[in-house]
Design an enzyme around this catalytic site. Structure first.
Site, PDB file in Angstrom:
ATOM      1  N   LYS A   1      25.453  31.315  43.801  1.00  0.00           N
ATOM      2  CA  LYS A   1      24.094  31.368  43.232  1.00  0.00           C
ATOM      3  C   LYS A   1      23.839  30.114  42.391  1.00  0.00           C
ATOM      4  O   LYS A   1      22.818  29.453  42.488  1.00  0.00           O
ATOM      5  CB  LYS A   1      23.899  32.624  42.355  1.00  0.00           C
ATOM      6  CG  LYS A   1      23.643  33.898  43.131  1.00  0.00           C
ATOM      7  CD  LYS A   1      22.305  34.040  43.728  1.00  0.00           C
ATOM      8  CE  LYS A   1      22.225  33.637  45.194  1.00  0.00           C
ATOM      9  NZ  LYS A   1      23.003  34.306  46.177  1.00  0.00           N
TER      10      LYS A   1
ATOM     11  N   CYS B   1       4.961  46.582  52.044  1.00  0.00           N
ATOM     12  CA  CYS B   1       3.855  46.158  52.908  1.00  0.00           C
ATOM     13  C   CYS B   1       2.700  45.729  52.024  1.00  0.00           C
ATOM     14  O   CYS B   1       2.768  45.814  50.797  1.00  0.00           O
ATOM     15  CB  CYS B   1       3.419  47.330  53.774  1.00  0.00           C
ATOM     16  SG  CYS B   1       4.737  48.058  54.722  1.00  0.00           S
TER      17      CYS B   1
ATOM     18  N   HIS C   1      48.164  27.387  40.189  1.00  0.00           N
ATOM     19  CA  HIS C   1      48.775  26.777  41.383  1.00  0.00           C
ATOM     20  C   HIS C   1      48.047  25.504  41.794  1.00  0.00           C
ATOM     21  O   HIS C   1      48.161  25.059  42.933  1.00  0.00           O
ATOM     22  CB  HIS C   1      48.783  27.800  42.526  1.00  0.00           C
ATOM     23  CG  HIS C   1      49.547  29.034  42.176  1.00  0.00           C
ATOM     24  ND1 HIS C   1      50.918  29.065  42.057  1.00  0.00           N
ATOM     25  CD2 HIS C   1      49.107  30.277  41.841  1.00  0.00           C
ATOM     26  CE1 HIS C   1      51.299  30.281  41.694  1.00  0.00           C
ATOM     27  NE2 HIS C   1      50.237  31.031  41.553  1.00  0.00           N
TER      28      HIS C   1
ATOM     29  N   LYS D   1      15.934  29.871  54.276  1.00  0.00           N
ATOM     30  CA  LYS D   1      16.138  31.297  54.019  1.00  0.00           C
ATOM     31  C   LYS D   1      16.951  31.936  55.134  1.00  0.00           C
ATOM     32  O   LYS D   1      17.794  32.821  54.902  1.00  0.00           O
ATOM     33  CB  LYS D   1      14.792  32.007  53.884  1.00  0.00           C
ATOM     34  CG  LYS D   1      14.895  33.483  53.579  1.00  0.00           C
ATOM     35  CD  LYS D   1      15.571  33.713  52.233  1.00  0.00           C
ATOM     36  CE  LYS D   1      15.883  35.164  51.937  1.00  0.00           C
ATOM     37  NZ  LYS D   1      16.756  35.341  50.783  1.00  0.00           N
TER      38      LYS D   1
ATOM     39  N   GLU E   1      23.676  26.867  44.665  1.00  0.00           N
ATOM     40  CA  GLU E   1      22.554  26.671  45.592  1.00  0.00           C
ATOM     41  C   GLU E   1      21.221  26.420  44.896  1.00  0.00           C
ATOM     42  O   GLU E   1      20.342  25.781  45.470  1.00  0.00           O
ATOM     43  CB  GLU E   1      22.456  27.821  46.596  1.00  0.00           C
ATOM     44  CG  GLU E   1      22.164  29.182  46.069  1.00  0.00           C
ATOM     45  CD  GLU E   1      22.098  30.200  47.211  1.00  0.00           C
ATOM     46  OE1 GLU E   1      21.584  29.876  48.287  1.00  0.00           O
ATOM     47  OE2 GLU E   1      22.597  31.313  47.002  1.00  0.00           O
TER      48      GLU E   1
ATOM     49  N   ARG F   1       4.236  39.903  51.747  1.00  0.00           N
ATOM     50  CA  ARG F   1       4.806  41.226  51.499  1.00  0.00           C
ATOM     51  C   ARG F   1       5.375  41.841  52.774  1.00  0.00           C
ATOM     52  O   ARG F   1       6.104  42.842  52.691  1.00  0.00           O
ATOM     53  CB  ARG F   1       3.745  42.170  50.933  1.00  0.00           C
ATOM     54  CG  ARG F   1       3.069  41.677  49.659  1.00  0.00           C
ATOM     55  CD  ARG F   1       1.956  42.609  49.248  1.00  0.00           C
ATOM     56  NE  ARG F   1       2.488  43.890  48.850  1.00  0.00           N
ATOM     57  CZ  ARG F   1       2.886  44.163  47.602  1.00  0.00           C
ATOM     58  NH1 ARG F   1       2.803  43.227  46.668  1.00  0.00           N
ATOM     59  NH2 ARG F   1       3.398  45.336  47.304  1.00  0.00           N
TER      60      ARG F   1
ATOM     61  N   TRP G   1       5.869  45.649  56.654  1.00  0.00           N
ATOM     62  CA  TRP G   1       7.288  45.322  56.554  1.00  0.00           C
ATOM     63  C   TRP G   1       8.000  46.591  56.997  1.00  0.00           C
ATOM     64  O   TRP G   1       8.075  47.576  56.279  1.00  0.00           O
ATOM     65  CB  TRP G   1       7.681  44.974  55.114  1.00  0.00           C
ATOM     66  CG  TRP G   1       9.146  44.727  54.981  1.00  0.00           C
ATOM     67  CD1 TRP G   1      10.103  45.602  54.580  1.00  0.00           C
ATOM     68  CD2 TRP G   1       9.838  43.520  55.294  1.00  0.00           C
ATOM     69  NE1 TRP G   1      11.341  45.023  54.616  1.00  0.00           N
ATOM     70  CE2 TRP G   1      11.208  43.736  55.047  1.00  0.00           C
ATOM     71  CE3 TRP G   1       9.427  42.270  55.737  1.00  0.00           C
ATOM     72  CZ2 TRP G   1      12.168  42.757  55.250  1.00  0.00           C
ATOM     73  CZ3 TRP G   1      10.380  41.298  55.939  1.00  0.00           C
ATOM     74  CH2 TRP G   1      11.727  41.538  55.696  1.00  0.00           C
TER      75      TRP G   1
ATOM     76  N   GLU H   1      30.182  35.080  44.548  1.00  0.00           N
ATOM     77  CA  GLU H   1      28.714  35.140  44.608  1.00  0.00           C
ATOM     78  C   GLU H   1      28.071  34.420  43.422  1.00  0.00           C
ATOM     79  O   GLU H   1      27.105  33.671  43.572  1.00  0.00           O
ATOM     80  CB  GLU H   1      28.237  36.599  44.670  1.00  0.00           C
ATOM     81  CG  GLU H   1      26.750  36.794  44.750  1.00  0.00           C
ATOM     82  CD  GLU H   1      26.062  36.126  45.933  1.00  0.00           C
ATOM     83  OE1 GLU H   1      24.824  36.022  45.915  1.00  0.00           O
ATOM     84  OE2 GLU H   1      26.763  35.661  46.857  1.00  0.00           O
TER      85      GLU H   1
ATOM     86  N   ASN I   1       1.719  51.652  51.749  1.00  0.00           N
ATOM     87  CA  ASN I   1       2.820  50.788  51.293  1.00  0.00           C
ATOM     88  C   ASN I   1       3.777  51.675  50.507  1.00  0.00           C
ATOM     89  O   ASN I   1       3.389  52.250  49.495  1.00  0.00           O
ATOM     90  CB  ASN I   1       2.313  49.666  50.395  1.00  0.00           C
ATOM     91  CG  ASN I   1       3.479  48.948  49.722  1.00  0.00           C
ATOM     92  OD1 ASN I   1       4.571  48.855  50.286  1.00  0.00           O
ATOM     93  ND2 ASN I   1       3.268  48.495  48.490  1.00  0.00           N
ATOM     94  N   GLY I   2       4.976  51.837  50.997  1.00  0.00           N
ATOM     95  CA  GLY I   2       5.952  52.696  50.317  1.00  0.00           C
ATOM     96  C   GLY I   2       6.763  53.480  51.329  1.00  0.00           C
ATOM     97  O   GLY I   2       6.825  53.112  52.508  1.00  0.00           O
TER      98      GLY I   2
END
Ligand code: AGP
Length: 609
Positions: A485, A2, A504, A604, A488, A27, A75, A481, A101-102
């Site tokens: 990465k 946050c 093959h 996103k 993209e 945040r 958040w 993955e 925040n936490g």
């Protein structure tokens, strides 16, 4: 993650707080609020949703007068986005207000103690427990009460506290979450980061873990956790706002890559209590676990890649038939799903259209649904029968990294808990894998400390027109993955292949100097993947091998470059092997001058089909 801000001075606080919150909105942005002292009372204004709702509610602060106040942009981690759950939280008497925040990890225990002392709660949050604990200790000295309370609190926090009994002071406390004090001309500030105050001042001081600051309009005093006065140096900041939001990192993606140790630690510790995995707040009860006949893991992009890891792990450790399915395929293939099927849907944003539709499809076919989601209160979180949140905080860069790593951590927790419930791993194996899981954040730190080697490797290959990734079993899932990465953010054509598949067909694409990244962390299949390496070396490919320390020599003997990750349990290698692939992709894209945080053609969260 946050954002908190505070001001005490000669000017109206509300507009200053709202400006600060606007800068901190990256945040967290699911609700916001301010508390301002005026004429003996704390006035609180809170609104769910984007900050503009709070600005409208307070007429850009004009409706809330007073020269000392605190503000918060949220958040959500504990409790859905709602007015009750948004900050600031007031103590029962309404005399103390707090922003945070936490995560207060032991909030349930403290809450029970306070309930037994007659305290009541309006929200589901861990933060309200903290302000009630301060009130519990308050005997006229706010600093002492705050200090006694934080002494009892476990977890991470940056707190801003004001009280109607002490309108001349703002208390700030820090442990693990970032917090600064800033020195202005008309007053002083606290903030989660510099962006919130840059318009007013560039003179700041950083609180360190355990510090408590008493901020007054004409000065600031710092204390350690024993309330002994200490000094904190002032610093001058010459950054612009964008830089500050990235906390000095060149891109949000790099910042988020470096947040992974903390994110994995937070995600694991949120679901591990007293040395045991605790998923009791989900549908994974022992009774239900024994009913599961099939598992389908559904997602898109990187979330699907976590599903592929999950397939390998769940089948190995629970012996339950498991498939990983692309959401966009699942929803149109008339899937074989019934009420003995557990459907796990994975999504960072919780809003991806295909995944959401697949979830609905699965529910309509009678499946029980468990969501692994990062955004609290998102559609998928709300619609699934049960949700396990990843605690990655807001992920700004389009290319996911920290949310992916947090999803892997949740997959390990589910696999280990389910396997143990089904009696398929011994107590000793359970303890061993859990102990190693808790070592993963530190081992990710170790991998991150070798970033220069990846920067150098990227400078050797950034001009390649195509790059192949190969791996077997979990390493194949990681290769998927790694390849995504790279694609993209660098726009280099790249494919990931199961190592045994090359001969093959695809091996026809291998020519001299083609780069093949061989992910070889799976000890049992090491010799197998090395034989695939020899196949491409025979066609004069360059091979970069990612392997565990213990296989360094064997890998060096047959490859051009070797990047090693610390040795770890065979279930957990994906968490370490993903990091060098993220950094390699990042530095290749950097060398190619790409817009790393906002790659072309991508969003996103893909909320359309
Ligand atoms: C990954 O870096 C991409 N941003 C993309 O593939 C992403 O994983 C996919 O769109 C799924 O998003 P979600 O996790 O928010 O559902």
């Amino acid at each position: 993650m946050c954002g908190i801000v505070g001001y005490i001075g000669r000017e109206e606080a509300a507009p200053i707080l709202l400006y600060g919150l606007e800068r901190l909105e990256y945040r967290g942005y699911d609700s916001a609020g301010i508390a301002v002292y005026d004429k003996g009372k704390l006035n609180v204004a809170k609104a769910v949703g984007k900050l503009k709702n709070l600005c409208e509610l307070t007429d850009n602060g004009a409706k809330v007068s007073g020269c000392i106040g605190i503000g918060h942009t949220r958040w959500a981690t504990h409790g859905q986005p709602s007015t009750d759950n948004s900050h600031p939280h007031l103590s029962g008497s309404g005399k103390i207000a707090i922003v945070h925040n936490g995560i207060v990890e032991n909030y349930m225990k403290i809450r029970e103690m306070l309930l037994s002392e007659g305290f009541t709660f309006k929200s589901e949050t861990d933060t309200e427990v903290a302000v009630q604990l301060i009130e519990y200790y308050y005997k006229g000295n706010l600093l002492e009460a705050v200090s006694k309370a934080v002494d009892k609190i476990e977890g991470s926090y940056a707190f801003g506290v004001i009280s109607s009994d002490h309108p001349d002071e703002l208390i700030a406390v820090r442990k693990e979450s970032p917090l600064i004090v800033a020195y202005g001309e008309t007053g002083n500030f606290i903030a989660s980061d510099i962006t919130a105050v840059l318009k007013y001042t560039r003179n700041v001081a950083y609180l360190e873990d355990g510090d408590i600051a008493v901020v007054k309009k004409d000065g600031v005093k710092f204390y350690n956790s024993y309330l002994k006065e200490i000094q904190r140096e002032k610093a001058y900041i010459d950054w612009d706002v964008e830089d500050a939001q990235r906390e000095g990192y060149q891109h949000f993606m790099l910042k988020e890559i470096y947040e992974q140790p903390k994110v994995v630690k937070n995600t694991l510790s949120a679901h591990i209590k007293d040395g045991r995995i605790d998923l009791s707040d989900t549908l994974l009860t022992p009774e239900y676990c024994r009913e599961i006949k099939r598992i389908s893991i559904i997602g898109c992009g990187s979330a699907y890649h976590v599903g592929v890891v999950g397939k390998y792990l769940l089948e190995k450790y629970t012996r339950i038939p498991t498939e990983a399915v692309l959401a966009s395929e699942f929803r149109y293939t008339d899937p074989i799903i019934d009420n003995h099927t557990l459907v796990i849907v994975i999504s960072q944003s919780g809003e991806t259209a295909d995944t959401r539709a697949a979830l609905r499809e699965a529910k309509s076919l009678g499946a029980r649904t468990l969501a692994i989601v990062n955004v609290v209160g998102s559609s998928i979180a709300k619609e699934a029968d049960s949700v396990i949140y990843t605690l990655a905080g807001p992920e700004i860069a389009v290319a996911t990294t920290k949310a992916y790593s947090a999803q892997l951590a949740v997959m390990y927790l589910i696999t280990t808990a389910l396997s143990s419930t089904l009696g398929l791993i011994s107590a000793a194996e359970y303890d061993e894998v859990l102990a190693e899981m808790l070592r993963i954040p530190g081992k990710i730190e170790t991998v991150l400390s070798d970033r220069e080697q990846l920067q150098h490797l990227a400078s050797m290959y950034f001009n390649n027109s195509s790059i192949f990734f190969i791996g077997r079993n979990l390493d194949y899932a990681i290769s998927l993955e790694g390849s995504l990465k790279l694609k993209e953010i660098s726009y280099i054509h790249s494919e990931a292949y199961a190592g045994g598949e090359l001969k093959h067909g695809t091996i026809s694409l291998i020519e001299p100097e083609t780069l093949v990244v061989a992910v070889a962390t799976c000890e049992k299949l090491f010799d197998k993947i090395i034989s695939n390496v020899k196949e491409v070396k025979a066609r004069e490919a360059n091979v970069l091998c990612i392997t565990q320390n213990k296989s360094f020599n064997a890998a060096s003997a047959v490859t051009d470059n070797v990047f090693t990750i610390p040795n770890t349990h065979e279930m957990l290698t994906p968490s370490l092997a993903a990091i060098p692939l993220q950094l390699f992709a990042y530095y290749v894209a950097l060398d190619r001058g790409c817009d790393i945080d906002k790659p072309r053609n991508l969003a996103k969260s893909v909320t359309v089909e």
